[in-house]
Design a protein around this motif. Structure first.
Motif, PDB file in Angstrom:
ATOM      1  N   PHE A  31       7.678   7.436 -20.107  1.00 14.41           N
ATOM      2  CA  PHE A  31       7.596   6.225 -19.291  1.00 14.41           C
ATOM      3  C   PHE A  31       7.416   6.509 -17.805  1.00 14.41           C
ATOM      4  CE2 PHE A  31       9.747   4.876 -23.142  1.00 14.41           C
ATOM      5  CZ  PHE A  31       9.133   3.666 -23.418  1.00 14.41           C
ATOM      6  N   ALA A  32       7.637   7.731 -17.388  1.00 14.76           N
ATOM      7  CA  ALA A  32       7.466   8.086 -15.978  1.00 14.76           C
ATOM      8  C   ALA A  32       7.143   9.566 -15.900  1.00 14.76           C
ATOM      9  CB  ALA A  32       8.728   7.778 -15.181  1.00 14.76           C
ATOM     10  N   GLY A  33       5.863   9.862 -15.773  1.00 15.46           N
ATOM     11  CA  GLY A  33       5.474  11.258 -15.698  1.00 15.46           C
ATOM     12  C   GLY A  33       4.068  11.525 -16.149  1.00 15.46           C
ATOM     13  N   GLY A  34       3.446  10.530 -16.777  1.00 16.32           N
ATOM     14  CA  GLY A  34       2.039  10.700 -17.115  1.00 16.32           C
ATOM     15  C   GLY A  34       1.784  11.529 -18.351  1.00 16.32           C
ATOM     16  N   GLU A  57      14.121  -0.782 -30.023  1.00 15.22           N
ATOM     17  CA  GLU A  57      13.476   0.241 -29.198  1.00 15.22           C
ATOM     18  C   GLU A  57      14.042   1.624 -29.541  1.00 15.22           C
ATOM     19  OE1 GLU A  57      11.371   2.509 -27.211  1.00 15.22           O
ATOM     20  OE2 GLU A  57      10.858   0.382 -27.046  1.00 15.22           O
ATOM     21  N   PRO A  58      13.184   2.564 -29.984  1.00 15.47           N
ATOM     22  CA  PRO A  58      13.683   3.902 -30.318  1.00 15.47           C
ATOM     23  C   PRO A  58      14.027   4.756 -29.111  1.00 15.47           C
ATOM     24  CG  PRO A  58      11.305   3.819 -30.588  1.00 15.47           C
ATOM     25  CD  PRO A  58      11.757   2.410 -30.309  1.00 15.47           C
ATOM     26  N   SER A  59      13.421   4.469 -27.958  1.00 20.18           N
ATOM     27  CA  SER A  59      13.668   5.278 -26.763  1.00 20.18           C
ATOM     28  C   SER A  59      15.040   4.957 -26.178  1.00 20.18           C
ATOM     29  CB  SER A  59      12.589   5.007 -25.706  1.00 20.18           C
ATOM     30  OG  SER A  59      12.968   5.549 -24.446  1.00 20.18           O
ATOM     31  N   GLY A  60      15.907   5.965 -26.121  1.00 21.54           N
ATOM     32  CA  GLY A  60      17.219   5.751 -25.526  1.00 21.54           C
ATOM     33  C   GLY A  60      17.122   5.368 -24.069  1.00 21.54           C
ATOM     34  N   TRP A  61      16.180   5.954 -23.348  1.00 25.63           N
ATOM     35  CA  TRP A  61      16.012   5.634 -21.927  1.00 25.63           C
ATOM     36  C   TRP A  61      15.629   4.166 -21.758  1.00 25.63           C
ATOM     37  CZ3 TRP A  61      11.740   3.823 -19.224  1.00 25.63           C
ATOM     38  CH2 TRP A  61      11.879   3.806 -17.832  1.00 25.63           C
ATOM     39  N   ALA A  62      14.648   3.693 -22.531  1.00 20.72           N
ATOM     40  CA  ALA A  62      14.203   2.308 -22.393  1.00 20.72           C
ATOM     41  C   ALA A  62      15.284   1.330 -22.857  1.00 20.72           C
ATOM     42  CB  ALA A  62      12.910   2.092 -23.178  1.00 20.72           C
ATOM     43  N   ARG A  63      16.008   1.684 -23.928  1.00 23.96           N
ATOM     44  CA  ARG A  63      17.113   0.813 -24.373  1.00 23.96           C
ATOM     45  C   ARG A  63      18.135   0.627 -23.263  1.00 23.96           C
ATOM     46  NH1 ARG A  63      17.229   3.871 -29.060  1.00 23.96           N
ATOM     47  NH2 ARG A  63      19.219   4.857 -28.471  1.00 23.96           N
ATOM     48  N   ASP A  64      18.459   1.725 -22.598  1.00 20.83           N
ATOM     49  CA  ASP A  64      19.455   1.640 -21.524  1.00 20.83           C
ATOM     50  C   ASP A  64      18.985   0.726 -20.402  1.00 20.83           C
ATOM     51  OD1 ASP A  64      21.173   3.307 -22.864  1.00 20.83           O
ATOM     52  OD2 ASP A  64      20.620   5.111 -21.740  1.00 20.83           O
ATOM     53  N   VAL A  65      17.696   0.818 -20.036  1.00 19.78           N
ATOM     54  CA  VAL A  65      17.165  -0.053 -18.987  1.00 19.78           C
ATOM     55  C   VAL A  65      17.268  -1.515 -19.419  1.00 19.78           C
ATOM     56  CG1 VAL A  65      15.104  -0.707 -17.673  1.00 19.78           C
ATOM     57  CG2 VAL A  65      15.615   1.716 -18.067  1.00 19.78           C
ATOM     58  N   ASP A  81       4.357   5.457 -14.242  1.00 16.54           N
ATOM     59  CA  ASP A  81       5.625   4.857 -13.822  1.00 16.54           C
ATOM     60  C   ASP A  81       5.714   3.465 -14.432  1.00 16.54           C
ATOM     61  OD1 ASP A  81       7.870   3.837 -12.607  1.00 16.54           O
ATOM     62  OD2 ASP A  81       7.398   4.626 -10.625  1.00 16.54           O
ATOM     63  N   TYR A  82       6.317   3.377 -15.618  1.00 18.62           N
ATOM     64  CA  TYR A  82       6.357   2.127 -16.367  1.00 18.62           C
ATOM     65  C   TYR A  82       7.047   1.017 -15.582  1.00 18.62           C
ATOM     66  CZ  TYR A  82       7.441  -1.127 -20.158  1.00 18.62           C
ATOM     67  OH  TYR A  82       7.554  -2.248 -20.933  1.00 18.62           O
ATOM     68  N   LEU A  83       8.179   1.309 -14.971  1.00 14.03           N
ATOM     69  CA  LEU A  83       8.942   0.266 -14.289  1.00 14.03           C
ATOM     70  C   LEU A  83       8.241  -0.237 -13.044  1.00 14.03           C
ATOM     71  CD1 LEU A  83      12.599   1.608 -14.644  1.00 14.03           C
ATOM     72  CD2 LEU A  83      11.414  -0.086 -16.050  1.00 14.03           C
ATOM     73  N   ALA A  84       7.420   0.614 -12.435  1.00 10.10           N
ATOM     74  CA  ALA A  84       6.686   0.177 -11.245  1.00 10.10           C
ATOM     75  C   ALA A  84       5.639  -0.879 -11.573  1.00 10.10           C
ATOM     76  CB  ALA A  84       6.020   1.379 -10.569  1.00 10.10           C
ATOM     77  N   TRP A 121      -3.400   3.519 -14.534  1.00 11.39           N
ATOM     78  CA  TRP A 121      -3.439   3.751 -15.980  1.00 11.39           C
ATOM     79  C   TRP A 121      -4.872   3.967 -16.456  1.00 11.39           C
ATOM     80  CZ3 TRP A 121      -5.837   0.932 -19.905  1.00 11.39           C
ATOM     81  CH2 TRP A 121      -5.486   1.301 -21.204  1.00 11.39           C
ATOM     82  N   VAL A 122      -5.785   3.159 -15.948  1.00 13.14           N
ATOM     83  CA  VAL A 122      -7.191   3.299 -16.329  1.00 13.14           C
ATOM     84  C   VAL A 122      -7.709   4.675 -15.935  1.00 13.14           C
ATOM     85  CG1 VAL A 122      -9.519   2.413 -15.975  1.00 13.14           C
ATOM     86  CG2 VAL A 122      -7.600   0.820 -16.170  1.00 13.14           C
TER      87      VAL A 122
END
Length: 292
Positions: free
Chosen positions: A53-56, A118-126, A63-66, A243-244
């Motif tokens: 989600f953040a790192g390409g 959501e399987p991602s622990g990071w995204a679940r926490d957000v 940067d997903y949250l951005a 992203w493009v």
């Protein structure tokens, strides 16, 4: 390798595309394409960590949250799509692959009660900490707790990342009330732009993308899992220009790709544009009352 197609069960398939160490096979019966071999159970939790989600990472985000503004606009469009097919508050909306929860936030604002998977622990926490959302780790957990209670199940650009799409659709059907609504977005490998770009189509992104569907294989999947014939139409989404450029960089020669990535990480990452080349499709299908 090879083996039976996970969508229709046919043993007839051919090698479709090789990219470095990755191989995709195509079913000769239903048209689905899958990564061969598929990853082991539980792979998603490790793969979809913060760096996705953040790192390409390939197939992921700079940067997903951005990109919150873009995600919220897409969420609003998805709520409008569900409304067009008869979904209305105060029903329950279950979003599978909800990431940080932006679509659920928009559904809640529209009056739905909401639940995520959501399987991602990071995204679940957000999603939990920032928005106070209830987010399960797996769809099976949500099914066990909410079987037959859900009015809308959504999978937005998720089905292609699942090891077993048929099992997921069956669990989604089990969550739904009779005549409940399934809506999903996925990528159409039979679209004009996919055929034009061939092996350089942006959606060919192993190991993140496990399945590539066309309209025939999507319709077959839904018929097999307890849904009425779907309505399928091209759709668009808001994305950032970074992203493009990053997607182009993954397919470009090394020198050009390095330049495109650098450009994508510049201020252009905040420039929102509408992606609507015809290869992204929306699918809406009602649960058959006789299928549980």
């Amino acid at each position: 390798m090879g083996g039976a197609c996970g969508i229709c069960g046919s043993e007839l398939s051919t090698s479709w595309l090789n990219r470095r160490e990755w191989n995709y096979r195509a079913c000769s019966t239903c048209g689905a394409v899958w990564l061969d071999p598929l990853p082991a159970d539980g792979w998603a939790e490790a793969y979809y960590d913060r760096s996705y989600f953040a790192g390409g990472r390939q197939g992921g985000y700079l940067d997903y949250l951005a990109d919150e503004i873009q995600h919220r606009v897409n969420g609003q469009a998805r709520v409008a799509l569900a409304s067009r097919f008869g979904a209305s508050p105060p029903g329950m909306w279950l979003d599978v692959g909800c990431a940080a929860g932006f679509t659920l936030v928009e559904a809640h604002k529209a009056g739905f009660s909401v639940l995520g998977v959501e399987p991602s622990g990071w995204a679940r926490d957000v999603a939990r900490q920032r928005f106070g959302l209830t987010v399960a780790r797996t769809l099976r957990e949500a099914r066990d707790e909410h079987a037959g209670q859900v009015d809308v199940v959504s999978l937005f650009q998720v089905l292609e990342h699942l090891r077993d799409p048929i099992a997921a659709l069956r669990d989604a059907r089990a969550c739904l009330r009779p005549n409940g609504l399934l809506i999903l977005e996925t990528w159409d490998r039979s679209s004009r732009v996919a055929r034009l770009f061939g092996r350089y189509w942006q959606q060919i992104a192993p190991p993140s993308v496990l399945w590539l569907f066309d309209r025939k294989s999507i319709a077959h999947s839904l018929a097999r899992t307890g849904f009425r014939p779907p309505e399928i139409e091209p759709t668009s989404k808001r994305v950032n220009l970074g992203w493009v450029l990053g997607s182009l960089a993954e397919k470009a020669p090394r020198a050009l790709g390095t330049g495109l990535r650098a450009l994508g990480r510049s201020g252009l990452q905040r420039v929102g544009i509408t992606y609507g080349l015809g290869d992204l499709i929306s699918v809406a299908a009602m649960a058959r009352p006789d299928a549980q």
